[in-house]
Design an enzyme around this catalytic site. Structure first.
Site, PDB file in Angstrom:
ATOM      1  N   GLU A   1       1.973 -35.277 -33.023  1.00 57.94           N
ATOM      2  CA  GLU A   1       2.462 -36.641 -33.290  1.00 57.94           C
ATOM      3  C   GLU A   1       1.866 -37.153 -34.591  1.00 57.94           C
ATOM      4  OE1 GLU A   1       1.927 -39.664 -30.255  1.00 57.94           O
ATOM      5  OE2 GLU A   1       2.536 -38.267 -28.686  1.00 57.94           O
TER       6      GLU A   1
ATOM      7  N   GLU B   1      -2.859 -36.689 -24.852  1.00 56.83           N
ATOM      8  CA  GLU B   1      -3.915 -37.681 -25.104  1.00 56.83           C
ATOM      9  C   GLU B   1      -4.665 -38.112 -23.849  1.00 56.83           C
ATOM     10  OE1 GLU B   1      -2.277 -40.958 -27.321  1.00 56.83           O
ATOM     11  OE2 GLU B   1      -1.975 -39.724 -29.101  1.00 56.83           O
TER      12      GLU B   1
HETATM   13  C1  GBH Z   1       0.392 -42.143 -29.073  1.00 58.63           C
HETATM   14  O1  GBH Z   1      -0.735 -42.851 -28.718  1.00 58.63           O
HETATM   15  C2  GBH Z   1       1.156 -41.851 -27.835  1.00 58.63           C
HETATM   16  O2  GBH Z   1       1.083 -40.489 -27.490  1.00 58.63           O
HETATM   17  C3  GBH Z   1       2.574 -42.304 -27.879  1.00 58.63           C
HETATM   18  O3  GBH Z   1       3.111 -42.313 -26.598  1.00 58.63           O
HETATM   19  C4  GBH Z   1       2.641 -43.649 -28.547  1.00 58.63           C
HETATM   20  O4  GBH Z   1       3.919 -44.211 -28.485  1.00 58.63           O
HETATM   21  C5  GBH Z   1       2.230 -43.467 -29.981  1.00 58.63           C
HETATM   22  O5  GBH Z   1       1.023 -42.810 -30.097  1.00 58.63           O
HETATM   23  C6  GBH Z   1       2.161 -44.768 -30.766  1.00 58.63           C
HETATM   24  O6  GBH Z   1       1.220 -45.630 -30.247  1.00 58.63           O
HETATM   25  O7  GBH Z   1     -10.165 -46.097 -32.326  1.00 58.63           O
HETATM   26  O8  GBH Z   1     -10.227 -47.539 -30.463  1.00 58.63           O
HETATM   27  O9  GBH Z   1      -9.099 -48.213 -32.480  1.00 58.63           O
HETATM   28  C7  GBH Z   1      -1.604 -43.152 -29.756  1.00 58.63           C
HETATM   29  C8  GBH Z   1      -2.704 -44.002 -29.218  1.00 58.63           C
HETATM   30  C9  GBH Z   1      -3.562 -45.002 -31.186  1.00 58.63           C
HETATM   31  C10 GBH Z   1      -4.953 -44.497 -29.299  1.00 58.63           C
HETATM   32  C11 GBH Z   1      -4.785 -45.309 -31.987  1.00 58.63           C
HETATM   33  C12 GBH Z   1      -6.131 -44.787 -30.125  1.00 58.63           C
HETATM   34  C13 GBH Z   1      -7.007 -46.101 -31.878  1.00 58.63           C
HETATM   35  C14 GBH Z   1      -8.034 -46.508 -30.915  1.00 58.63           C
HETATM   36  N1  GBH Z   1      -3.830 -44.103 -30.098  1.00 58.63           N
HETATM   37  N2  GBH Z   1      -5.824 -45.771 -31.134  1.00 58.63           N
HETATM   38  S1  GBH Z   1      -9.502 -47.120 -31.608  1.00 58.63           S
END
Ligand code: GBH
Length: 465
Positions: free
Chosen positions: A366, A163
């Site tokens: 994931e 990511e």
């Molecule tokens: C993952 O991140 C990670 O790889 C992991 O380490 C983490 O523990 C897991 O997921 C759970 O969080 O469109 O601006 O509302 C995911 C991170 C989650 C980032 C959703 C973007 C939406 C952003 N993502 N998020 S937005």
């Protein structure tokens, strides 16, 4: 709904989220040590100092995986364990840890899927500018070579970055992740340097290992709301998705991305030859999917609505578009993260990737959910919401396969409850519960459900938990 025999069922974690042992055996500090130890940055001041203590409990943890029948385990390698100061001296004890881990997996018939970078940049490199600085790229390629030479004969699949959207925009733009910088131009420089680091790392991995190579992106599945929302969707799609797939899979940054961000940067950090280096054939494109996002054009009045993850004051996760686009609250149901549950978004994403990149093999690296589950009076964790979430998302992935998507596997996030970054230990994503006082592991109903799915390779009939 059967999954083919070759389909790989796995689970995932990341080094800083589970390992703990932050000072053990020569490990250097990373930006997440610094960030989590800075007051006010994480929930409750939580840190990854101990986490799940997986560094010491790895053997019983892989026994647990084997007991569930997991076919693959996606873990990440901590750069600061291998090269504690980012570049220069190699720490053999760090390599030995992952070597034992990989051998232990192979003995138990679990395919090791190793990610090189899940956000734990050596602090020394951040002190020199971090991902906003070009110097980090060569250091990463060298680290990739070191790891590939040590483990390249045994790892089943490599991942370069996890990511990069989060690393660049949350780390350098919005500031909610380490290193906590709020500099829009630095965020875009980080996008490019992460892309280049990926490309150079692929080259280093190929030179020393025959294993498959992948990268994992967190795609934003976008919906528009209201008049003119196509432009809002286009802008966020450019920043979130095409800023990475463009250079990695097509060899160019999208023209609209460059135009949208012109007030922030002239992209002068892109040098001759960079785009050629970034575009490398990938055996697998890793897809992380949790939920959808809905955007609209901001009318410039009132309080702007921010997407989840825009909590810190100042900075932006969307350089060039933060005063143009706003994120709209979406209908529930929600997980404990406040993310809406939308399995159809996964089908849509996989089908859309197939349309955009017809030859590209895909894996879900994931998918999973946090819920406020707890231990019941009978001593078990009846996380039926997680079972339902997973069941529906596996069905959504299956639907994409029926529609012709070449999907090779699926990794549930996460094996263990763990350090959920800025949320510390407040959010539990595991199919196995971790008691953070005793560090005991307790498989939840979702773990038993998943074991049954892996055993039968079938989502029908309704599986017992
Ligand atoms: C993952 O991140 C990670 O790889 C992991 O380490 C983490 O523990 C897991 O997921 C759970 O969080 O469109 O601006 O509302 C995911 C991170 C989650 C980032 C959703 C973007 C939406 C952003 N993502 N998020 S937005």
């Amino acid at each position: 709904m059967r999954f083919p025999e070759s389909f790989l069922f796995g689970s995932a974690t990341a080094a800083y989220q589970v390992e703990g042992a932050a000072g053990a055996d020569g490990r250097g500090p990373s930006i997440w040590d610094t960030f989590s130890h800075t007051p006010g940055k994480t929930w409750n001041g939580d840190t990854g100092d101990i986490a799940c203590d997986h560094y010491h409990r790895w053997e019983s943890d892989i026994d647990l995986m084997a007991g569930l029948g997991l076919q693959a385990y996606r873990f990440s390698i901590a750069w600061p364990r291998i090269v504690p100061t980012g570049r220069g001296a190699v720490n053999q004890a760090g390599l030995d840890f992952y070597s034992r881990l990989v051998d232990g997996m192979l003995e138990r018939g679990i395919a090791p899927v190793a990610t090189l970078y899940h956000w734990d940049l050596p602090q020394v490199l951040e002190d020199e500018g971090g991902w906003a600085s070009r110097g980090t790229v060569a250091a990463f390629a060298d680290y990739a070579r070191i790891v590939a030479e040590a483990l390249g004969d045994r790892v089943a699949m490599w991942g370069t970055l996890n990511e990069p959207w989060c690393s660049a925009y949350l780390g350098y733009g919005q500031g909610g992740h380490a290193p906590g910088r709020t500099e829009p131009a630095a965020a875009l420089a980080a996008v490019h340097h992460l892309n280049l680091a990926h490309g150079r790392a692929v080259q280093a991995l190929r030179a020393a290992s025959d294993a498959d190579v992948s990268v994992t992106l967190n795609f934003h599945v976008l919906r528009g709301a209201g008049e003119g929302s196509e432009d809002a969707v286009r802008r966020i799609d450019a920043l979130a998705n095409r800023a990475f797939t463009g250079p990695m899979l097509r060899g160019a940054y999208p023209a609209d991305l460059i135009a949208d961000t012109a007030s922030v940067t002239d992209w002068g950090f892109v040098e001759d030859g960079d785009l050629r280096d970034i575009r490398q054939p990938l055996d697998v494109l890793g897809v992380n999917y949790y939920s959808t996002a809905t955007v609209r054009l901001w009318d410039g009045t009132g309080e702007m609505q921010h997407a989840d993850g825009h909590k810190a004051a100042g900075g932006t996760a969307w350089p060039g578009s933060d005063s143009v686009v706003e994120f709209v609250e979406q209908p529930g149901p929600y997980t404990a993260m406040g993310w809406n549950i939308a399995p159809e978004g996964l089908t849509e994403l996989l089908v859309s990737l197939k349309e955009q990149f017809p030859e590209q093999t895909l894996m879900v690296t994931e998918n999973g959910a946090a819920f406020d589950d707890d231990v019941s009076a009978d001593g078990k964790v009846h996380d039926e919401l997680r079972v339902d979430y997973l069941r529906r998302h596996f069905a959504a992935a299956h639907a994409a396969m029926e529609a012709g998507v070449d999907l090779r596997g699926y990794f549930v996030w996460s094996l263990l409850d763990n350090f959920e970054w800025g949320y510390g230990y407040a959010k539990r994503f595991g199919i196995v519960r971790v008691d953070f006082d005793t560090l005991e592991r307790l498989p939840k109903d979702s773990a038993r459900w998943y074991a049954e799915l892996i055993r039968t390779r079938s989502l029908e009939p309704a599986l017992p938990v």
